[in-house]
Design an enzyme around this catalytic site. Structure first.
Site, short mmCIF file in Angstrom:
data_model
loop_
_atom_site.label_atom_id
_atom_site.label_comp_id
_atom_site.label_asym_id
_atom_site.label_seq_id
_atom_site.Cartn_x
_atom_site.Cartn_y
_atom_site.Cartn_z
N GLU A 1 -31.18 42.45 19.67
CA GLU A 1 -30.08 42.75 18.75
C GLU A 1 -30.33 44.09 18.08
OE1 GLU A 1 -27.84 40.63 14.94
OE2 GLU A 1 -29.99 40.33 15.21
N LYS B 1 -20.71 39.11 17.52
CA LYS B 1 -21.39 38.08 16.74
C LYS B 1 -20.41 37.38 15.80
CE LYS B 1 -25.55 37.71 13.82
NZ LYS B 1 -26.62 38.55 13.22
N CYS C 1 -28.62 36.12 17.42
CA CYS C 1 -29.45 35.91 16.25
C CYS C 1 -29.02 34.74 15.35
CB CYS C 1 -29.54 37.21 15.44
SG CYS C 1 -30.93 37.26 14.28
#
Length: 264
Positions: free
Chosen positions: A43, A112, A148
């Protein structure tokens, strides 16, 4: 699903984007030389994990980082899961991942969904969340892609399973405090929940802008067993992903059958 080799890239994000681009290419080249069919980046690999840098390093679509990832995938004839980079669309910035095939063509993208908003730090101060979830397909099988903080939302990973995924990528940048407690635990839980391989490359730790990175990139089998933990230093590892591991775990624990049985 077919067996394949995955390359995991763990590199620190510096305050010089060109340096980050050069290092990314160097590490992906190395993974390819080691036999990787698919390579995954961490990321925010091109950008220090700070809101100020998200603003400073954000690129328009198809800009320098996108072009470099496409070029590197094509040159090495690999699939490249591009970790994530900050991408500016209009007046919004997204934490976005792109996936490229062996010809350097984009085959999937994911922004995300679950932003890292905790006490003392909020991604939403600069970033906007994505709105969609899916999977992508290669000759090796169907893969899911999260980023994440998404690891804390098990319902996402059940959706990947329902979509047919057998491997899930989760490029990450956990910080030391939460990483020590939760990073391996969450990856193991999501692997067991979904009965998928979890592949989670992270930013390496250094004494500069990545000094708070937990690192410890992981590959976890569907059983929850840790295949590799890459520690904190910059490195590249290549791991064989075995289709039989997914098949056997799902045979031993037929969770989907149990779900069917309990439907009202």
């Amino acid at each position: 699903m077919k067996d394949f080799k995955v390359g995991i890239v763990q590199l620190p994000a510096k305050g010089d984007k060109n340096h980050n681009l050069e290092k990314m290419e160097e590490y992906v080249n190395k993974a390819s030389e080691m036999g990787a069919d698919v390579v995954c980046l961490p990321e925010m690999w091109n950008c220090p994990y700070q809101n100020s840098y998200f603003l400073k390093f954000a690129e328009k679509e198809y800009d320098i980082s996108y072009k470099k990832m496409s070029e590197v995938a094509k040159k090495n004839k690999i699939y490249l899961v591009g970790g994530s980079i900050p991408v500016k669309i209009g007046d919004k910035i997204y934490n976005r991942s792109y996936v490229f095939n062996r010809d350097g063509e984009e085959i999937y993208r994911y922004s995300k969904v679950n932003l890292f908003d905790i006490e003392g730090f909020k991604e939403s101060d600069t970033l906007s969340g994505g709105k969609s979830l899916g999977v992508f397909e290669t000759e090796f099988g169907i893969f899911g892609l999260a980023i994440c903080f998404d690891l804390r939302f098990p319902e996402m990973f059940q959706r990947f399973r329902e979509f047919g995924a057998e491997v899930i990528f989760a490029p990450s940048t956990f910080l030391v405090k939460t990483g020590e407690k939760h990073f391996q635990l969450l990856n193991q839980a999501r692997a067991i929940d979904s009965q998928c391989y979890m592949i989670s490359p992270t930013i390496a730790r250094d004494d500069d802008l990545s000094r708070n990175a937990y690192a410890h990139s992981l590959v976890i089998e569907p059983s929850g067993e840790v295949v590799i933990d890459m520690g904190t230093e910059p490195s590249v590892e290549v791991v064989e992903i075995k289709a039989e591991k997914v098949k056997r775990e799902r045979e031993k624990f037929p969770l989907e059958k149990s779900r069917e049985n309990r439907k009202l």
